[in-house]
Every structure is written in C-alpha cells, then in structure tokens.
Design a protein around this motif. Structure first.
Motif, mmCIF file in Angstrom:
data_model
loop_
_atom_site.group_PDB
_atom_site.id
_atom_site.type_symbol
_atom_site.label_atom_id
_atom_site.label_comp_id
_atom_site.label_asym_id
_atom_site.label_seq_id
_atom_site.Cartn_x
_atom_site.Cartn_y
_atom_site.Cartn_z
ATOM 1 N N GLN A 35 0.760 -1.043 -0.047
ATOM 2 C CA GLN A 35 -0.136 0.079 0.000
ATOM 3 C C GLN A 35 0.861 1.172 0.046
ATOM 4 O OE1 GLN A 35 -2.964 -1.164 3.335
ATOM 5 N NE2 GLN A 35 -4.005 -0.183 2.251
ATOM 6 N N LEU A 36 0.466 2.335 -0.415
ATOM 7 C CA LEU A 36 1.118 3.527 -0.735
ATOM 8 C C LEU A 36 0.459 4.661 0.101
ATOM 9 C CD1 LEU A 36 2.182 3.379 -4.384
ATOM 10 C CD2 LEU A 36 3.590 2.566 -2.340
ATOM 11 N N LEU A 37 1.127 5.544 0.557
ATOM 12 C CA LEU A 37 0.683 6.786 0.972
ATOM 13 C C LEU A 37 0.875 7.805 -0.185
ATOM 14 C CD1 LEU A 37 2.055 7.306 4.728
ATOM 15 C CD2 LEU A 37 -0.221 6.933 4.130
ATOM 16 N N VAL A 38 -0.043 8.467 -0.609
ATOM 17 C CA VAL A 38 0.119 9.624 -1.743
ATOM 18 C C VAL A 38 -0.322 10.844 -1.253
ATOM 19 C CG1 VAL A 38 -0.719 9.707 -4.113
ATOM 20 C CG2 VAL A 38 -0.543 7.561 -3.008
ATOM 21 N N ILE A 39 0.551 11.759 -1.643
ATOM 22 C CA ILE A 39 0.153 13.196 -1.305
ATOM 23 C C ILE A 39 -0.743 13.687 -2.088
ATOM 24 C CG2 ILE A 39 1.302 15.656 -1.021
ATOM 25 C CD1 ILE A 39 2.411 13.479 0.909
ATOM 26 N N GLN A 40 -1.875 14.245 -1.720
ATOM 27 C CA GLN A 40 -3.045 14.740 -2.217
ATOM 28 C C GLN A 40 -3.138 16.269 -2.212
ATOM 29 O OE1 GLN A 40 -5.811 12.227 -3.522
ATOM 30 N NE2 GLN A 40 -3.555 11.492 -3.451
ATOM 31 N N GLU A 41 -1.865 16.942 -2.961
ATOM 32 C CA GLU A 41 -2.010 18.181 -2.927
ATOM 33 C C GLU A 41 -1.943 18.818 -4.277
ATOM 34 O OE1 GLU A 41 -1.589 20.970 -0.008
ATOM 35 O OE2 GLU A 41 -2.448 19.045 0.781
ATOM 36 N N SER A 42 -2.602 19.966 -4.500
ATOM 37 C CA SER A 42 -2.704 20.418 -5.906
ATOM 38 C C SER A 42 -1.622 21.483 -6.099
ATOM 39 C CB SER A 42 -3.957 21.272 -6.187
ATOM 40 O OG SER A 42 -4.201 22.270 -5.131
ATOM 41 N N GLU A 43 -0.969 21.936 -5.020
ATOM 42 C CA GLU A 43 0.333 22.885 -5.148
ATOM 43 C C GLU A 43 1.506 22.179 -4.640
ATOM 44 O OE1 GLU A 43 -0.665 26.538 -3.424
ATOM 45 O OE2 GLU A 43 -2.436 27.118 -4.570
ATOM 46 N N LEU A 44 2.206 21.500 -5.569
ATOM 47 C CA LEU A 44 3.308 20.959 -5.311
ATOM 48 C C LEU A 44 4.505 21.700 -5.994
ATOM 49 C CD1 LEU A 44 2.339 17.282 -5.967
ATOM 50 C CD2 LEU A 44 2.742 18.343 -3.747
ATOM 51 N N ASP A 45 5.748 21.644 -5.038
ATOM 52 C CA ASP A 45 6.951 22.358 -5.806
ATOM 53 C C ASP A 45 8.233 21.768 -5.176
ATOM 54 O OD1 ASP A 45 7.532 23.682 -3.229
ATOM 55 O OD2 ASP A 45 6.024 24.948 -3.509
ATOM 56 N N ALA A 46 9.093 22.186 -5.737
ATOM 57 C CA ALA A 46 10.634 21.557 -5.504
ATOM 58 C C ALA A 46 10.866 21.749 -3.956
ATOM 59 C CB ALA A 46 11.662 22.236 -6.332
ATOM 60 N N ASN A 47 10.551 22.598 -3.463
ATOM 61 C CA ASN A 47 10.736 22.947 -1.987
ATOM 62 C C ASN A 47 9.999 21.899 -1.147
ATOM 63 O OD1 ASN A 47 12.640 24.791 -2.120
ATOM 64 N ND2 ASN A 47 11.300 26.586 -2.340
ATOM 65 N N LEU A 48 8.704 21.757 -1.238
ATOM 66 C CA LEU A 48 7.903 20.638 -0.520
ATOM 67 C C LEU A 48 8.448 19.372 -0.970
ATOM 68 C CD1 LEU A 48 5.504 19.838 1.252
ATOM 69 C CD2 LEU A 48 4.213 20.160 -1.051
ATOM 70 N N PHE A 49 8.730 18.888 -2.311
ATOM 71 C CA PHE A 49 9.263 17.585 -2.457
ATOM 72 C C PHE A 49 10.559 17.530 -1.573
ATOM 73 C CE2 PHE A 49 11.476 14.900 -5.725
ATOM 74 C CZ PHE A 49 10.901 13.841 -5.348
ATOM 75 N N GLU A 50 11.542 18.499 -1.621
ATOM 76 C CA GLU A 50 12.693 18.109 -0.663
ATOM 77 C C GLU A 50 12.281 17.832 0.591
ATOM 78 O OE1 GLU A 50 16.980 19.700 -0.914
ATOM 79 O OE2 GLU A 50 15.656 21.178 -1.077
ATOM 80 N N GLN A 51 11.337 18.497 1.167
ATOM 81 C CA GLN A 51 11.152 18.184 2.563
ATOM 82 C C GLN A 51 10.603 16.691 2.840
ATOM 83 O OE1 GLN A 51 9.176 21.523 4.928
ATOM 84 N NE2 GLN A 51 9.081 22.442 2.951
ATOM 85 N N LEU A 52 9.529 16.380 1.798
ATOM 86 C CA LEU A 52 9.128 15.183 1.801
ATOM 87 C C LEU A 52 10.196 14.098 1.518
ATOM 88 C CD1 LEU A 52 5.781 15.891 0.033
ATOM 89 C CD2 LEU A 52 5.829 15.487 2.467
ATOM 90 N N LEU A 53 11.177 14.328 0.642
ATOM 91 C CA LEU A 53 12.052 13.326 0.471
ATOM 92 C C LEU A 53 12.756 12.904 1.818
ATOM 93 C CD1 LEU A 53 13.806 14.644 -2.876
ATOM 94 C CD2 LEU A 53 13.063 12.403 -2.353
ATOM 95 N N GLY A 54 13.267 13.959 2.720
ATOM 96 C CA GLY A 54 13.741 13.741 3.977
ATOM 97 C C GLY A 54 12.768 12.984 5.042
ATOM 98 N N MET A 55 11.550 12.833 4.476
ATOM 99 C CA MET A 55 10.619 12.008 5.151
ATOM 100 C C MET A 55 10.474 10.559 4.685
ATOM 101 S SD MET A 55 7.844 14.820 6.284
ATOM 102 C CE MET A 55 6.889 13.690 7.375
ATOM 103 N N GLY A 56 11.127 10.173 3.343
ATOM 104 C CA GLY A 56 10.870 9.044 3.050
ATOM 105 C C GLY A 56 10.334 8.827 1.736
ATOM 106 N N PHE A 57 9.513 9.927 1.365
ATOM 107 C CA PHE A 57 8.496 9.873 0.090
ATOM 108 C C PHE A 57 9.373 9.974 -1.029
ATOM 109 C CE2 PHE A 57 5.441 11.233 3.502
ATOM 110 C CZ PHE A 57 4.322 10.814 2.860
ATOM 111 N N ARG A 58 8.658 9.770 -2.440
ATOM 112 C CA ARG A 58 9.243 9.474 -3.426
ATOM 113 C C ARG A 58 8.525 9.930 -4.515
ATOM 114 N NH1 ARG A 58 14.439 8.561 -5.668
ATOM 115 N NH2 ARG A 58 14.334 7.191 -7.232
ATOM 116 N N ARG A 59 9.110 10.213 -5.707
ATOM 117 C CA ARG A 59 8.183 10.837 -6.893
ATOM 118 C C ARG A 59 8.045 9.747 -8.023
ATOM 119 N NH1 ARG A 59 8.815 12.999 -11.966
ATOM 120 N NH2 ARG A 59 11.092 13.111 -11.966
#
Length: 247
Positions: A35-59
């Motif tokens: 199962q996957l957790l999926v971010i459900q946000e309409s406004e994504l950007d590189a800064n948010l993604f970098e924070q989420l990378l640090g929490m174990g998320f992936r693109r």
C-alpha cells in the motif's frame, strides 16, 4: 485507487492531504501486497518535495508517494552523504572502464530518450511491470508537471547510450531512474550513472543524493548500499552508515 485522504500535519509549517491506496500485488517481493501513502496536494513544488524526500517519500511522475505496508517494512529510504562519499575499488574500475565516454546535463526531453528507454525495457525488463513500454507510460513515469526536467546523457562518441533522470533541489538531488543501451551492459552503466550523479551533486554543492528505496530482499534493488557513506531512514531518523567494508 485511493481509499480516502485526510489532512495530516506531516510538516511543521503546513498540513498536507494524504491518501492511502488499496492493497495491490507488490512489484518487488513475490507473494506480498503493498500500500502507498500518496500526497493529495494541488500545489506541489521542489521545496515541498525536498522536505518530503527527507521523510521517505518518492516521486513517480507528478505524484509523491511512500510505501505504507501493514505487514512489511522492506523498503528503506536511502541517501548518499555526498560530501563524504568515497569511491570504492570496484567503482574506480567502473569509472576507468568508461573513461572513453562523455556526458552532459540537459533539461530538454527528446525523442531519443524514449527510444533508448524502449530498448532498455524490452532488452532488460521484459519480465517486469513496465513491459511492454509505451511513450505515454514513459511520460507518466518520468515527467513532472511541477519540477523542471533534468537529464544526464551519456554518449559513446555521438551515440546516446544512457540517460539518468535526476531531480534537482536546493540542497539535494534525487535519482529517479536510469536506463541504457542493452548492448553496453558489460560496462556497468547503471553504476556509472549513479557515480555521475554523485559527481554532479558534489559539483553543485548538494548535501544528499537520494537513491530511492533499498530493498535487501530483492536482487535488483539491493545494490544501493554500495555507495558509502549512506544514510538509511529508520523509526529513530536517518542512520549514518559507513563502517561496512568497501567493495
């Protein structure tokens, strides 16, 4: 299919909507479901993604996800500490064996990128979930609507033989996917392109190169510990590893 989502304060600065997929057959370990957790946000950007990378998320494409399997924790987020990275003897041989090749960074996706991807999937992963390859699948997997494309292209003279799709953030880089001409398989181009990304990250003064998920139980996904020192994300945070013997 997303079962539902709720607002969760997974970042200190804002609340994020997170969905959970239905269970499906695991692509990495036979007989298991994921199962996957999926971010459900309409406004994504590189800064948010970098924070989420640090929490174990992936693109994957424009989506951001993280494994959340109830009975398995085999997927371990791994990143290279770029400033302290040391090239092993084996990696030095890989660099030497490919010193006749050239490479460059580009931000333009071309038809040649897909043609090489098609060759790679047909030649190397005909038994995997990405077979048969299609151009729409290629774009959905690698292209991102909210982040500029970055490609490391590898050439044998004028011939494109390898592509590393890489995300560039303020403090880090993320290795998304690499593929190459199957006729060059003996050159260890997969390893070579990770080394190129480490080199580029050093040139750009980045702190980390994220390599995705280390999966010890999967032969095709357990190579990332070879790039040392590295950090593994645990329940207690990122654990620094560098005392394993160099290969």
């Amino acid at each position: 299919m997303i079962l539902g989502y709720n607002k969760r304060s997974i970042l200190s600065s804002r609340s994020i909507s997170v969905g959970l997929t239905q269970p499906f057959d695991c692509n990495y370990i036979d007989g298991l479901q994921e199962q996957l957790l999926v971010i459900q946000e309409s406004e994504l950007d590189a800064n948010l993604f970098e924070q989420l990378l640090g929490m174990g998320f992936r693109r994957n494409g424009s989506s951001i996800y993280k494994p959340r399997c109830p009975s398995c924790q085999a997927c371990q987020s791994i990143r290279v500490d770029v400033g302290q990275f040391k090239v092993s003897k084996r990696q030095k041989r890989t660099l030497k064996n490919n010193q006749d090749l050239t490479w460059k960074v580009t931000h333009e996706r071309t038809a040649a990128h897909y043609q090489l991807y098609e060759q790679y999937i047909i030649g190397r992963h005909f038994d995997g979930p990405m077979y048969p390859p299609t151009e729409s699948q290629f774009n959905d997997f690698l292209a991102c609507q909210w982040l500029p494309d970055t490609f490391i292209e590898v050439y044998d003279q004028q011939k494109l033989i390898g592509v590393a799709v890489t995300d560039m953030m303020t403090h880090s880089m993320s290795a998304i996917y690499s593929y190459f001409d199957p006729e060059y398989a003996k050159r260890s181009l997969g390893s070579y392109m990770i080394l190129l990304q480490c080199q580029l990250a050093q040139q750009k003064h980045k702190q980390f190169l994220y390599l995705g998920y280390q999966i010890d139980e999967n032969r095709k996904m357990n190579y990332k510990r070879l790039y040392r020192p590295y950090q593994i994300l645990t329940a207690q945070g990122w654990q620094h590893i560098e005392k394993e013997p160099m290969l």
